[in-house]
Write an enzyme that holds these catalytic residues in place. Sequence first.
Site, PDB file in Angstrom:
ATOM      1  N   LYS A 120      -2.357  20.724  19.684  1.00  0.00           N
ATOM      2  CA  LYS A 120      -2.102  19.897  18.483  1.00  0.00           C
ATOM      3  C   LYS A 120      -1.246  18.696  18.871  1.00  0.00           C
ATOM      4  O   LYS A 120      -0.505  18.741  19.859  1.00  0.00           O
ATOM      5  CB  LYS A 120      -1.408  20.709  17.379  1.00  0.00           C
ATOM      6  CG  LYS A 120      -0.035  21.321  17.735  1.00  0.00           C
ATOM      7  CD  LYS A 120       1.156  20.411  17.552  1.00  0.00           C
ATOM      8  CE  LYS A 120       2.487  21.084  17.887  1.00  0.00           C
ATOM      9  NZ  LYS A 120       3.611  20.186  18.076  1.00  0.00           N
TER      10      LYS A 120
ATOM     11  N   ALA B  60       5.324  24.021  27.333  1.00  0.00           N
ATOM     12  CA  ALA B  60       6.600  23.439  26.874  1.00  0.00           C
ATOM     13  C   ALA B  60       6.495  21.918  26.830  1.00  0.00           C
ATOM     14  O   ALA B  60       7.333  21.198  27.361  1.00  0.00           O
ATOM     15  CB  ALA B  60       7.761  23.892  27.756  1.00  0.00           C
ATOM     16  N   ALA B  61       5.455  21.450  26.184  1.00  0.00           N
ATOM     17  CA  ALA B  61       5.118  20.026  26.230  1.00  0.00           C
ATOM     18  C   ALA B  61       5.135  19.350  24.867  1.00  0.00           C
ATOM     19  O   ALA B  61       5.000  18.139  24.775  1.00  0.00           O
ATOM     20  CB  ALA B  61       3.726  19.869  26.851  1.00  0.00           C
TER      21      ALA B  61
ATOM     22  N   ASP C  21       4.593  27.247  14.347  1.00  0.00           N
ATOM     23  CA  ASP C  21       3.397  26.386  14.369  1.00  0.00           C
ATOM     24  C   ASP C  21       2.090  27.189  14.323  1.00  0.00           C
ATOM     25  O   ASP C  21       1.011  26.604  14.277  1.00  0.00           O
ATOM     26  CB  ASP C  21       3.379  25.521  15.646  1.00  0.00           C
ATOM     27  CG  ASP C  21       4.379  24.364  15.571  1.00  0.00           C
ATOM     28  OD1 ASP C  21       4.845  24.060  14.455  1.00  0.00           O
ATOM     29  OD2 ASP C  21       4.687  23.786  16.619  1.00  0.00           O
TER      30      ASP C  21
HETATM   31  P1  ATP Z   1       5.715  23.633  20.350  1.00  0.00           P
HETATM   32  O1  ATP Z   1       5.061  22.276  20.321  1.00  0.00           O
HETATM   33  O2  ATP Z   1       5.136  24.605  19.361  1.00  0.00           O
HETATM   34  O3  ATP Z   1       7.189  23.598  20.397  1.00  0.00           O
HETATM   35  P2  ATP Z   1       5.344  23.687  23.144  1.00  0.00           P
HETATM   36  O4  ATP Z   1       4.013  23.105  23.459  1.00  0.00           O
HETATM   37  O5  ATP Z   1       6.513  22.763  23.276  1.00  0.00           O
HETATM   38  O6  ATP Z   1       5.285  24.298  21.709  1.00  0.00           O
HETATM   39  P3  ATP Z   1       4.682  26.094  24.567  1.00  0.00           P
HETATM   40  O7  ATP Z   1       3.646  25.560  25.513  1.00  0.00           O
HETATM   41  O8  ATP Z   1       4.228  26.897  23.432  1.00  0.00           O
HETATM   42  O9  ATP Z   1       5.638  24.922  24.062  1.00  0.00           O
HETATM   43  O10 ATP Z   1       5.735  26.911  25.471  1.00  0.00           O
HETATM   44  C1  ATP Z   1       7.017  27.258  25.032  1.00  0.00           C
HETATM   45  C2  ATP Z   1       7.436  28.550  25.721  1.00  0.00           C
HETATM   46  O11 ATP Z   1       6.676  29.634  25.197  1.00  0.00           O
HETATM   47  C3  ATP Z   1       7.213  28.571  27.233  1.00  0.00           C
HETATM   48  O12 ATP Z   1       8.418  28.419  27.893  1.00  0.00           O
HETATM   49  C4  ATP Z   1       6.544  29.902  27.534  1.00  0.00           C
HETATM   50  O13 ATP Z   1       7.286  30.702  28.421  1.00  0.00           O
HETATM   51  C5  ATP Z   1       6.440  30.620  26.191  1.00  0.00           C
HETATM   52  N1  ATP Z   1       5.077  31.179  25.976  1.00  0.00           N
HETATM   53  C6  ATP Z   1       4.801  32.381  25.492  1.00  0.00           C
HETATM   54  N2  ATP Z   1       3.489  32.588  25.404  1.00  0.00           N
HETATM   55  C7  ATP Z   1       2.885  31.477  25.850  1.00  0.00           C
HETATM   56  C8  ATP Z   1       1.520  31.088  25.991  1.00  0.00           C
HETATM   57  N3  ATP Z   1       0.496  31.897  25.677  1.00  0.00           N
HETATM   58  N4  ATP Z   1       1.269  29.833  26.460  1.00  0.00           N
HETATM   59  C9  ATP Z   1       2.302  29.013  26.764  1.00  0.00           C
HETATM   60  N5  ATP Z   1       3.602  29.338  26.657  1.00  0.00           N
HETATM   61  C10 ATP Z   1       3.903  30.567  26.196  1.00  0.00           C
END
Ligand code: ATP
Length: 283
Positions: free
Chosen positions: A10, A96-97, A136
Amino acid sequence: MEIIEKAPAKINLGLDVLRKREDGYHELEMVMSSVDLADRLTFETLPTNEIIVETNKAFLPIDKRNNVYQAASILKERYGIEEGIKISITKNIPVAAGLGGGSTDCAAALRGMNRLWELNLSMDELVSMGVQVGTDVPYCLYGTTAFIAGKGEIVQPLVPMPQCWVVLVKPRISVSTRKIFQQVEMDKLSHPDMNKLSAAILARDYQGMLQHMGNSLEDITIPKHPIIQQIKERMLKYGADAALMSGSGPTVFALCQKYSRAQRIVNGLKGFCDEVYLVRTLQ
Ligand code: ATP
């Protein structure tokens, strides 16, 4: 039987932090849309009552810290399913992006298990499990362009955002959403207007949408990571119609209607950052 689910990333076309709540969460208004960059989940039943999660990224947890594992555990317990399951995740979305990778995997896991075990669960039932895993996840279950409120559990689908090219650029830093929210000082934030942004999308008004895009969290993340501002400036210099940080960062996305411009942005940013993706909006 084996089935497959796609889990698209997203982007936040808008994110406004309204206030801090007594439960520690922040009250948000957001507009999100999904793009054609997706993880892929495959599901297989197991004769023994266990949950196995596999992934192609060795650094990701595969135990109960993984959102997909949590989804399986909640659903199996709630519906008394004694069959086991193996879920394999091929990760294409950077972790974590700010692209909701973990949340979209969780949503895809719930959708996949619903199909695999022919549970016929409604969207409300899926949302009530998803929200236990992440704020989310409800949006990711809908997956269409939507206005989101509360801490993420209130999702009002809009019409699909105007179609365009999306260039995603992830600098080589990871940002913790939790830490960014801990640093929010309400009086220092800008407030993009999510109602006007939603109205522009509903009117299928591309220029109006660009005008009202904005992200309060840029005020927190950019001073800590100036490279995000540099990416935005480069994207605009190479012809982006708009450039904005997604979620709590650090990924920045550019929108453009012309493919030639999107390619110019990709070429201009490739030498600057390793992770550059050119994708379409999802309808
Ligand atoms: P958001 O935009 O919802 O904050 P994000 O894109 O910043 O999410 P994610 O890629 O969801 O962050 O990763 C955040 C943390 O979630 C990571 O540090 C990871 O260890 C943990 N995590 C748990 N399950 C997953 C998964 N299936 N894929 C990615 N990360 C995961």
